[in-house]
Enzyme design. Structure first.
Site, short mmCIF file in Angstrom:
data_model
loop_
_atom_site.label_atom_id
_atom_site.label_comp_id
_atom_site.label_asym_id
_atom_site.label_seq_id
_atom_site.Cartn_x
_atom_site.Cartn_y
_atom_site.Cartn_z
N GLN A 157 7.81 -26.54 1.47
CA GLN A 157 6.93 -25.77 0.60
C GLN A 157 6.17 -24.72 1.41
OE1 GLN A 157 6.36 -25.94 -2.96
NE2 GLN A 157 5.48 -23.98 -2.36
N HIS A 183 4.61 -31.55 3.59
CA HIS A 183 5.56 -30.90 2.68
C HIS A 183 6.01 -29.59 3.35
CE1 HIS A 183 7.76 -30.00 -0.78
NE2 HIS A 183 6.81 -29.87 -1.70
N ARG A 225 11.25 -21.33 -2.79
CA ARG A 225 11.72 -22.62 -2.31
C ARG A 225 13.23 -22.57 -2.11
NH1 ARG A 225 9.03 -27.42 -3.52
NH2 ARG A 225 10.87 -28.40 -2.60
N ASP A 240 -3.93 -27.29 -4.81
CA ASP A 240 -2.89 -28.22 -5.25
C ASP A 240 -3.51 -29.12 -6.32
OD1 ASP A 240 -0.53 -29.65 -5.41
OD2 ASP A 240 -0.84 -30.78 -3.55
N CYS A 258 1.57 -24.67 -5.32
CA CYS A 258 2.92 -25.22 -5.14
C CYS A 258 3.51 -25.77 -6.43
CB CYS A 258 2.91 -26.29 -4.05
SG CYS A 258 1.84 -27.71 -4.40
N ARG A 282 13.19 -36.96 -0.21
CA ARG A 282 11.86 -36.80 -0.80
C ARG A 282 11.32 -38.21 -1.02
NH1 ARG A 282 8.85 -32.87 -3.78
NH2 ARG A 282 7.56 -33.82 -5.39
#
Length: 308
Positions: A132, A129, A291, A223, A263, A102
């Protein structure tokens, strides 16, 4: 060696194969059955950017698959003292069976993968991402919103938007993106997505009007307006994003049974109103749980395709 750095590297068939595997693994888990698909394997987890969901889901996920997770912050590694990424990759990949990173730059992931002996998974970069989006699409499947979906993304043209572009263009569904002027998606990534869309039949619409994007949508998603590392821009961003909050009036423009995805973390009464968030909390927290299941499927799939 297959890696999971961006959805653009995957075909429609491969993405759906991983989703089907996630459904299977989740069903097993709900019955208390944890098949040791990755028995005695070690997942190295490198975090240059901190996270709640990414760390917990990968660490629990590898444990449930019969392996062990090794948490490594950048402060724990020689990366923090200037060791080249390619050297870190050549060392760590000799000692673990899989790596999740990450990080900030997509180029960091790509450089590590280029020198790695084991599969590398993106836990997030500033460009994409992908894990996700696997969780998001798994949630859509569970709520039967994967059938001729019309997805509206409202907000910043960021890594989540880019990942939605790749998912839609690969699977062939309609995606409408609305961002404030000056916060549009990356032009190169959009060009790539449009090229994939020509092959899949996807409909990609890019604009600056959130109401136009949401009208008639079956899935609405957004988001945070201020991502990690953008705190200095907070006041300006909040001002620039006025009119982009997904509230009840916005959701009323979508289809009556439209789902809402986020998310997380969610900042109420900024990108989403408290009332919309709570009305769709079951969907959002199913998405968060997914996830775990989607990432387990990614890890198992990569292990099966080590030599392909």
């Amino acid at each position: 060696m297959r890696h999971f750095l961006t959805l653009k590297d995957y075909s429609k068939e491969e993405i759906l194969e991983i989703i089907d595997l996630a459904i299977k693994i989740k069903k097993q888990a709900k019955k208390g059955k944890f098949k040791p698909y990755l028995e005695n394997q070690t997942l190295g987890m490198i975090f240059e950017k901190s996270s709640t969901r990414t760390r917990v889901s990968f660490e629990v996920g590898i444990h449930q698959l019969g392996g062990k997770g090794l948490f490594l912050s950048s402060n724990d590694l020689q990366l923090g003292r200037g060791e080249p990424m390619k050297d870190t990759a050549r060392v760590i990949s000799r000692m673990v069976d899989m790596v999740m990173i990450r990080t900030f730059a997509q180029s960091t992931l790509e450089e590590f993968a280029a020198y790695s002996r084991v599969p590398v998974i993106s836990g997030l970069s500033d460009s994409y991402h992908p894990v996700q989006l696997m969780a998001d699409y798994l949630t859509m499947v569970e709520y039967k919103k994967d059938q001729n979906p019309i997805v509206a993304y409202v907000g910043d043209g960021n890594n989540m938007t880019h990942s939605w572009l790749m998912m839609a263009s690969k699977l062939g569904f309609e995606l409408r993106v609305a961002t404030p002027k000056g916060y549009e998606v990356d032009a190169t990534i959009l060009e790539e997505a449009l090229a994939f869309a020509k092959e899949s039949g996807a409909v990609i619409k890019i604009g600056n009007d959130p109401k136009e994007a949401i009208a008639g949508a079956t899935v609405v998603t957004t988001d945070t307006w201020v991502s990690m590392g953008q705190e200095a821009e907070k006041a300006k961003r909040i001002a620039d994003f006025q009119g982009f909050m997904v509230d009840d009036a916005m959701m009323d423009l979508a289809q009556d049974d439209a789902m809402f995805l986020h998310c997380l973390p969610a900042y109420r009464d900024y990108e989403v109103s408290e009332s919309v968030f709570e009305a769709h909390a079951d969907e959002i927290f199913d998405e968060a749980e997914n996830r775990l299941h989607a990432q387990k499927a990614v890890m198992v799939w990569l292990d099966r395709h080590r030599n392909s």
